[in-house]
Write an enzyme that holds these catalytic residues in place. Structure first.
Site, PDB file in Angstrom:
ATOM      1  N   GLY A 187      44.997  43.197  25.122  1.00  0.00           N
ATOM      2  CA  GLY A 187      46.291  42.584  24.820  1.00  0.00           C
ATOM      3  C   GLY A 187      47.426  43.211  25.598  1.00  0.00           C
ATOM      4  O   GLY A 187      48.153  42.523  26.326  1.00  0.00           O
TER       5      GLY A 187
ATOM      6  N   ASP B 175      38.183  49.347  31.956  1.00  0.00           N
ATOM      7  CA  ASP B 175      37.797  48.703  30.692  1.00  0.00           C
ATOM      8  C   ASP B 175      36.278  48.623  30.661  1.00  0.00           C
ATOM      9  O   ASP B 175      35.643  48.410  31.689  1.00  0.00           O
ATOM     10  CB  ASP B 175      38.412  47.299  30.564  1.00  0.00           C
ATOM     11  CG  ASP B 175      38.463  46.830  29.112  1.00  0.00           C
ATOM     12  OD1 ASP B 175      39.568  46.716  28.555  1.00  0.00           O
ATOM     13  OD2 ASP B 175      37.372  46.603  28.513  1.00  0.00           O
TER      14      ASP B 175
ATOM     15  N   LEU C 274      41.273  35.708  22.975  1.00  0.00           N
ATOM     16  CA  LEU C 274      42.128  34.763  23.709  1.00  0.00           C
ATOM     17  C   LEU C 274      43.417  34.382  22.968  1.00  0.00           C
ATOM     18  O   LEU C 274      44.236  33.654  23.513  1.00  0.00           O
ATOM     19  CB  LEU C 274      41.341  33.494  24.090  1.00  0.00           C
ATOM     20  CG  LEU C 274      40.081  33.719  24.959  1.00  0.00           C
ATOM     21  CD1 LEU C 274      39.512  32.382  25.415  1.00  0.00           C
ATOM     22  CD2 LEU C 274      40.346  34.603  26.171  1.00  0.00           C
TER      23      LEU C 274
ATOM     24  N   ARG D 137      45.675  36.461  22.494  1.00  0.00           N
ATOM     25  CA  ARG D 137      46.703  37.358  23.042  1.00  0.00           C
ATOM     26  C   ARG D 137      46.395  37.867  24.447  1.00  0.00           C
ATOM     27  O   ARG D 137      47.294  38.308  25.149  1.00  0.00           O
ATOM     28  CB  ARG D 137      46.886  38.561  22.114  1.00  0.00           C
ATOM     29  CG  ARG D 137      45.630  39.411  22.000  1.00  0.00           C
ATOM     30  CD  ARG D 137      45.618  40.305  20.782  1.00  0.00           C
ATOM     31  NE  ARG D 137      44.459  41.188  20.752  1.00  0.00           N
ATOM     32  CZ  ARG D 137      43.224  40.819  20.398  1.00  0.00           C
ATOM     33  NH1 ARG D 137      42.956  39.559  20.067  1.00  0.00           N
ATOM     34  NH2 ARG D 137      42.242  41.687  20.388  1.00  0.00           N
TER      35      ARG D 137
ATOM     36  N   ASP E  46      43.187  50.679  22.858  1.00  0.00           N
ATOM     37  CA  ASP E  46      43.430  50.217  21.487  1.00  0.00           C
ATOM     38  C   ASP E  46      42.899  51.194  20.439  1.00  0.00           C
ATOM     39  O   ASP E  46      42.749  50.824  19.283  1.00  0.00           O
ATOM     40  CB  ASP E  46      42.793  48.830  21.287  1.00  0.00           C
ATOM     41  CG  ASP E  46      41.299  48.837  21.576  1.00  0.00           C
ATOM     42  OD1 ASP E  46      40.757  49.917  21.911  1.00  0.00           O
ATOM     43  OD2 ASP E  46      40.668  47.773  21.475  1.00  0.00           O
TER      44      ASP E  46
ATOM     45  N   CYS F  82      40.797  63.183  15.307  1.00  0.00           N
ATOM     46  CA  CYS F  82      40.468  62.333  14.162  1.00  0.00           C
ATOM     47  C   CYS F  82      39.181  61.545  14.402  1.00  0.00           C
ATOM     48  O   CYS F  82      38.712  60.865  13.507  1.00  0.00           O
ATOM     49  CB  CYS F  82      41.600  61.351  13.880  1.00  0.00           C
ATOM     50  SG  CYS F  82      41.789  60.127  15.182  1.00  0.00           S
TER      51      CYS F  82
END
Ligand SMILES: [Zn+2]
Length: 240
Positions: A33, A54, A63, A65, A122, A173
């Site tokens: 995005g 990626d 799709l 965004r 993300d 984390c």
């Protein structure tokens, strides 16, 4: 240069600034995005070389965004789908796809080939990989993140607050699993456009870069606010 006539008309760009953009090298980490809008903006500006990291393939649920990907590229590696979009839009741009997962062993080395790195990942695990690596280099990282209707942007280098300075509780984390939450294109593309503007200003040495400043956008209240950041003396990343 005719393609960039409206860029060149800006006093802070001019022909010399446009040549700087044309010879700049930017690495976009994540072709989802945020990455879609960042890549489209960099291609519009005429950034001469765009690297894209990626590890995923294009899925139908992307799709809503991720508009550089299309029905015709479903199932394709996102880096190849993104490259296809750029080549149709601005064939003069060199594109280097990296279908890899970044970790602490391969990131600093990759950054050496680029002027600016843009965080369009993300998940926090990958975002900290970028932030941890940038403080070992002389490069600049533009961090961005979105969740539901809000998002944030800041720009990081080795002399500024890093990502772990202001969210130390999320460091270590192990948040490498993407939380599945709702997200819509207008919010993610607003945040990503701000990231592209940061990269533009860094390349052209302009003032007003969001170093030591976190810009927070709330798409429901249509509110932008800035928080001043400082290097955290107890930062689990850069205070070591
Ligand atoms: Zn730090």
């Amino acid at each position: 240069m005719g393609r960039y006539d409206r860029n060149i008309l800006l006093k802070s760009v001019g022909e010399s600034g446009q040549r700087k953009l044309n010879s700049s090298r930017i690495l976009v980490c994540g072709a989802g995005g945020l990455g879609s809008t960042v890549i489209a903006n960099l291609a519009s500006l005429g950034v001469g070389h765009i690297g894209i990291v990626d590890n995923d393939k294009v899925e139908l649920s992307n799709l809503n965004r991720q508009f550089i990907h299309k029905v015709t590229t479903l199932g394709m590696d996102k880096v190849e789908s993104a490259k296809e979009w750029i080549k149709l839009y601005n064939p003069d741009i060199e594109v280097m796809p990296y279908k890899i997962r970044l970790d602490k062993n391969n990131t600093v080395e990759l950054f050496a080939n680029y002027d600016v790195i843009i965080d369009c990942f993300d998940n926090y695990y990958s975002k900290f990989v970028l932030s941890d690596a940038i403080i070992k280099t002389d490069k600049t990282l533009v961090h961005g993140g979105v969740e539901e209707f809000s998002g944030q942007v800041c720009t990081i280098d080795k002399n500024s607050a890093c990502l772990a300075c202001f969210i130390p509780e999320l460091y270590n984390c192990s948040c490498d699993i993407v939380q599945r939450h709702g997200i819509i294109s207008p919010v993610v593309s607003t945040v990503a456009s701000i990231q592209a503007m940061e990269a533009f200003k860094v390349i052209l040495n302009m003032d007003g870069v969001l170093r030591n400043t976190l810009l927070i956008y709330d798409g429901v209240r249509q509110d932008f606010r800035k928080i001043h950041l400082e290097k955290n003396k107890k930062c689990p990343s850069c205070a070591k």
